[in-house]
Design an enzyme around this catalytic site. Structure first.
Site, PDB file in Angstrom:
ATOM      1  N   PHE A  57       0.819  -1.224   0.000  1.00 57.93           N
ATOM      2  CA  PHE A  57       0.000   0.000   0.000  1.00 57.93           C
ATOM      3  C   PHE A  57       0.848   1.268   0.000  1.00 57.93           C
ATOM      4  O   PHE A  57       0.422   2.308   0.494  1.00 57.93           O
ATOM      5  CB  PHE A  57      -0.964  -0.025   1.197  1.00 57.93           C
ATOM      6  CG  PHE A  57      -1.674  -1.337   1.344  1.00 57.93           C
ATOM      7  CD1 PHE A  57      -2.600  -1.731   0.397  1.00 57.93           C
ATOM      8  CD2 PHE A  57      -1.373  -2.196   2.381  1.00 57.93           C
ATOM      9  CE1 PHE A  57      -3.234  -2.958   0.491  1.00 57.93           C
ATOM     10  CE2 PHE A  57      -2.002  -3.434   2.477  1.00 57.93           C
ATOM     11  CZ  PHE A  57      -2.936  -3.812   1.534  1.00 57.93           C
ATOM     12  N   GLY A  94      -0.031  -9.214  -3.574  1.00 58.47           N
ATOM     13  CA  GLY A  94      -1.305  -9.454  -2.923  1.00 58.47           C
ATOM     14  C   GLY A  94      -2.508  -9.106  -3.770  1.00 58.47           C
ATOM     15  O   GLY A  94      -3.649  -9.345  -3.375  1.00 58.47           O
ATOM     16  N   GLY A  97       0.130  -1.415 -11.579  1.00 56.44           N
ATOM     17  CA  GLY A  97       0.663  -2.771 -11.691  1.00 56.44           C
ATOM     18  C   GLY A  97       0.034  -3.579 -12.807  1.00 56.44           C
ATOM     19  O   GLY A  97       0.719  -4.021 -13.736  1.00 56.44           O
ATOM     20  N   ARG A 100     -10.510  -1.820 -19.093  1.00 58.90           N
ATOM     21  CA  ARG A 100     -10.804  -3.241 -19.253  1.00 58.90           C
ATOM     22  C   ARG A 100     -10.559  -3.950 -17.930  1.00 58.90           C
ATOM     23  O   ARG A 100      -9.590  -3.668 -17.241  1.00 58.90           O
ATOM     24  CB  ARG A 100      -9.863  -3.814 -20.299  1.00 58.90           C
ATOM     25  CG  ARG A 100     -10.101  -5.273 -20.604  1.00 58.90           C
ATOM     26  CD  ARG A 100      -9.979  -5.451 -22.104  1.00 58.90           C
ATOM     27  NE  ARG A 100     -10.150  -6.815 -22.517  1.00 58.90           N
ATOM     28  CZ  ARG A 100      -9.346  -7.386 -23.402  1.00 58.90           C
ATOM     29  NH1 ARG A 100      -8.314  -6.717 -23.890  1.00 58.90           N
ATOM     30  NH2 ARG A 100      -9.577  -8.606 -23.797  1.00 58.90           N
ATOM     31  N   LYS A 139      -6.926   0.432 -16.905  1.00 57.99           N
ATOM     32  CA  LYS A 139      -6.659   1.698 -16.215  1.00 57.99           C
ATOM     33  C   LYS A 139      -6.301   1.523 -14.740  1.00 57.99           C
ATOM     34  O   LYS A 139      -5.727   2.413 -14.150  1.00 57.99           O
ATOM     35  CB  LYS A 139      -7.870   2.634 -16.362  1.00 57.99           C
ATOM     36  CG  LYS A 139      -8.100   3.041 -17.826  1.00 57.99           C
ATOM     37  CD  LYS A 139      -9.362   3.865 -18.018  1.00 57.99           C
ATOM     38  CE  LYS A 139      -9.144   5.341 -17.749  1.00 57.99           C
ATOM     39  NZ  LYS A 139     -10.382   6.126 -18.053  1.00 57.99           N
ATOM     40  N   GLY A 182      -6.341  -0.367  -8.096  1.00 56.46           N
ATOM     41  CA  GLY A 182      -5.714  -0.523  -6.788  1.00 56.46           C
ATOM     42  C   GLY A 182      -6.099   0.516  -5.760  1.00 56.46           C
ATOM     43  O   GLY A 182      -6.118   0.233  -4.563  1.00 56.46           O
ATOM     44  N   GLU A 183      -6.382   1.731  -6.195  1.00 61.62           N
ATOM     45  CA  GLU A 183      -6.551   2.808  -5.226  1.00 61.62           C
ATOM     46  C   GLU A 183      -7.864   3.564  -5.324  1.00 61.62           C
ATOM     47  O   GLU A 183      -8.327   4.135  -4.340  1.00 61.62           O
ATOM     48  CB  GLU A 183      -5.343   3.764  -5.340  1.00 61.62           C
ATOM     49  CG  GLU A 183      -4.079   2.993  -4.984  1.00 61.62           C
ATOM     50  CD  GLU A 183      -2.793   3.723  -5.275  1.00 61.62           C
ATOM     51  OE1 GLU A 183      -2.325   4.438  -4.387  1.00 61.62           O
ATOM     52  OE2 GLU A 183      -2.237   3.564  -6.377  1.00 61.62           O
TER      53      GLU A 183
HETATM   54 MO1  MOS Z   1       0.676   2.990  -4.020  1.00 65.01          MO
HETATM   55  S1  MOS Z   1       0.283   4.158  -2.362  1.00 65.01           S
HETATM   56  O1  MOS Z   1       0.869   4.254  -5.185  1.00 65.01           O
HETATM   57  O2  MOS Z   1       2.192   2.293  -3.674  1.00 65.01           O
END
Ligand code: MOS
Length: 754
Positions: free
Chosen positions: A256, A485, A527, A644, A717, A720-721
């Site tokens: 994170f 993860g 990623g 996608r 796109k 993760g966040e």
């Molecule tokens: Mo994430 S907070 O951009 O590693």
């Protein structure tokens, strides 16, 4: 390479991408077969334990290591008096750039100065962890303490405007139009100050590095988001060639952002291993995680928003003040997305920083977006109230098809669908418009919403992967990235299988090693996008190579076929009625395998024709007990348009996790500096509260696929966040809808409600 178990699948997987595959590493993880950096069995391993500074500012006047050294099993006590100097201190550049990426431009134990509490002042190495820990308690450090500055309150008068922030990646000021004119033209204005407690990442796996020298070659097992970033950073610090350092990190137990930059313990482990002539493991304790891997800084944001009577924004003025370290101009970019999301002719964003006695803050999930969007989306809710407009309608009126900063069109959007489908799914229409209109017993019920957006941040360097096809019909695809993860191993198996024209069961993804083709650190939600681009490119190159061999081969049934007419399914190349398998082609030529590498060069910013953001809309329903000050989040809905979707199950998992983290940000997560001692008040999970299952309501996620031919080959796109970005504002807006109380601080606690 550990062999990841094969994917359990429902049948032939001609179109693996887009399917909800189970995690290929699931079994290895639940059985403990997947090893993390602190679990690698290495013969002769020794253990390092860090002694952290007890003061926040001053000098070390004496260190007595004699008692510690006389303990059984102690091999070395390293301090500024005997630790070798580092070769160079690389500049602070975000790890995504594909360069050395130290967490701060300060390396400890190089002199006697203490800049922050917890700064490493000694390192004890012993033959067992317990002996190292005990001996560390016997190191006597004497300090000459001077007054520290660790809070905004203490440093406000010394604040300055930095030229750039975020490791030089972002400007210290963003302006368009004429902010004063914009505010003057507004019929309605909302001005407010929002405060944010500092936050710490608490991944399940604390950071750890195991260092082993083999002659003049260094092998590091490091918990990191990017093995190449670790390799380049440690090489620079130690002054050794890149070719002499290998970094392995197959599995990472959450990061994170705490493992995005390369923090000091990593090179310290390597230095300690060189000193004692044995492998050294340096695993941070949970408590040390609070002072060793960066944090989200304490901050205050002042916002002024102006709009016309019909709800068109005329001006956004967004100023932020926050605490950084003594060495680096770091602020998370809270004014980035807030400057881009809405059509608004006049914008001014200014960062101000206070030099404090902390380590340099760092990336923490949705770094900047999660705080900046809290301020903006709370102000938008207030504005909607002032204008008598529905909050969703206000946002629709200010939606833009292009980035108002650059003027470039979005590569793709989907934001309107996110608002509309999110609202429908949530049942937004049943919300009581006026506060305090819904009650259930003594609970006040309210609903709130917010927009979410997050940059599509391609890495600063080309990403590479390698694909190899064996004569028995199995395939391996390789890239340096760790499995951190998110499900990247699973998703890359799917991407490789489709590109090769093979079933997932016969493909395997190898990862987490600098000996494999390089991949930038997985940060900025990039990623899946960047790694899939590299994997797709390598696997496609290999398929094309095999097709070219077949059509050029007199012995092949495909001889003379046009390569573009050849399709590959289940490892069989077919053109019309002619067909040959990969296996047959390789075996006929006595080839054990065939191999290709692939590379993806991200679009450069300079010649960009599009601006890139990921969009979403988030909704929350809360129940508030006004007498007890309790807030219960009853349900949350998010609709997201992440381009996608490679695997709906893992993508939804990311978005649910981000949404729950947003709940923690809204109601629980806080660290505070004790201004007298300059130390964090919270340094355990008993005191630093994170959302647990009992806090977690139903989280409903809708994935809205949008076609994006610009961002990367597969149109990904990132997820993760963005799941976190709008949550805190949606909850705060729901609390207002429930109670009529407008709370402008995070986290919102019981005292704020009473
Ligand atoms: Mo994430 S907070 O951009 O590693």
């Amino acid at each position: 390479m550990t062999a990841a178990p094969m994917a359990p699948t429902a049948g032939p997987s001609r179109e693996a991408v887009g399917q909800s595959f189970d995690r290929v590493d699931g079994r290895a993880k639940v059985t403990g077969a997947a090893r993390y950096s602190a679990e690698i069995p290495i013969p002769g391993l020794t253990y390092a334990y860090v002694v952290g500074a007890r003061i926040a500012c001053g000098r070390i006047t004496a260190i007595d290591t004699s008692t510690a050294l006389s303990e059984d099993g102690v091999l070395a006590v390293l301090t500024h008096q005997n630790l070798p100097r580092v070769a160079t201190l690389p500049p602070l550049i975000p790890s995504l750039a594909g360069t050395a990426a130290p967490g701060q431009t300060f390396f400890p134990m190089q002199d006697d100065i203490v800049h922050y509490a917890g700064q490493q002042v000694a390192l004890v190495v012993a033959d067992t962890y317990e002996r190292a820990q005990h001996a560390a308690s016997l190191v006597r450090v004497t300090y000459a303490e001077t007054p520290s500055v660790t809070t905004i309150g203490q440093g406000r008068d010394s604040a300055y405007e930095p030229e750039s922030i975020f490791g030089g990646f972002m400007p210290g000021r963003i302006e368009r139009g004429n902010i004063q004119a914009g505010l003057d033209h507004a019929d309605v204005r909302v001005e407010a100050t929002y405060t944010f407690a500092a936050n710490n990442h608490n991944p399940i796996e604390p950071s750890a590095t195991t260092a082993q020298w083999q002659g003049d070659e260094l092998v590091l097992h490091d918990a990191t988001q990017g093995v190449n970033a670790t390799q380049m950073t440690v090489a620079r610090l130690l002054g050794i060639p890149l070719s002499r350092i290998r970094v392995i990190s197959q599995y990472v137990g959450g990061s994170f952002g705490s493992k995005a930059m390369v923090h000091n313990h990593c090179a310290l482990a390597a230095m300690a291993a060189r000193e004692v002539g044995r492998p050294v493991k340096l695993a941070l304790t949970r408590e040390q995680m609070f002072t060793s891997v960066g944090h989200r800084e304490e901050q205050e944001q002042q916002l002024a928003v102006g709009a016309t009577r019909d709800g068109r924004l005329t001006a956004i003025r967004h100023h932020k003040i926050s605490v950084t370290s003594r060495f680096d101009d770091w602020a998370e970019p809270s004014l980035g997305v807030s400057s881009q999301l809405y059509a608004c002719p006049h914008y001014q964003g200014i960062y101000r920083l206070i030099r404090g006695n902390t380590m340099t803050p760092t990336f923490m999930r949705a770094p900047g977006e999660a705080s900046g969007m809290f301020a903006l989306e709370c102000a938008m809710d207030e504005l909607a109230g002032e204008l008598g407009l529905d909050p969703v309608e206000l946002r629709l009126r200010n939606r833009t098809d292009h980035d108002p900063n650059s003027g470039l069109p979005w590569s793709s959007s989907g934001l309107r669908e996110c608002y509309e489908r999110g609202a429908a799914r949530f049942g937004w229409g049943e919300r009581g418009t006026d506060p305090r209109t819904r009650r259930e017993g003594h609970w006040l019920i309210g609903s709130g919403m917010a927009s979410a957006a997050y940059p599509v941040a391609p890495p600063g360097s080309p990403q590479r992967a390698r694909a190899r096809l064996y004569a028995d019909g199995t395939a391996v695809v390789q890239a340096a990235t760790p499995e951190f993860g998110t499900g990247v191993t699973t998703v890359m198996t799917q991407v490789a299988a489709d590109a090769l024209g093979m079933p997932c069961e016969r493909c395997r993804f190898e990862h987490g090693d600098t000996d494999l083709p390089s991949i930038a650190a997985a940060v900025g939600s990039a990623g899946a996008a960047m790694i899939s681009a590299a994997v797709h490119s390598a696997a496609t190159a290999l398929r094309n190579q095999m097709i070219a061999r077949a059509v050029g081969d007199r012995g092949s049934p495909l001889h003379g076929a046009n390569p573009v007419d050849v399709v590959v399914r289940d490892g069989v190349m077919t053109a019309g009625t002619a067909a040959e398998s990969y296996v047959s082609l390789l075996q006929r030529h006595f080839l054990p395998d065939a191999e290709a590498t692939g590379s993806w060069s991200p679009p450069g910013a300079a010649d960009a024709e599009y601006a890139m953001l990921t969009f979403g809309a988030q909704f929350a329903e809360v129940a508030v007990d006004p007498e007890l000050g309790l807030i219960r989040v009853r349900r949350m809905t998010g609709a997201f348009a992440p381009g996608r979707v490679l695997n709906p199950k893992t993508a939804t998992g990311q978005l649910m996790g981000g949404t729950l983290w947003g709940l923690g940000q809204a109601l629980l997560e806080a660290n505070h500096m004790d201004p007298d001692t300059g130390r964090w008040a919270n340094s355990s999970l008993g005191e630093y509260l994170v959302a647990v299952n009992a806090d977690a309501p139903d989280v409903d996620v809708e994935l809205i696929e949008v076609d994006d031919p610009v961002v990367n080959p597969l149109g990904v796109k990132g997820v993760g966040e963005i799941g976190q970005v709008g949550v805190a504002a949606a909850i705060a807006n729901a609390v207002h809808n429930a109670t009529g109380r407008r709370i402008r601080k995070l986290p919102i606690t019981i005292e704020d409600i009473l």
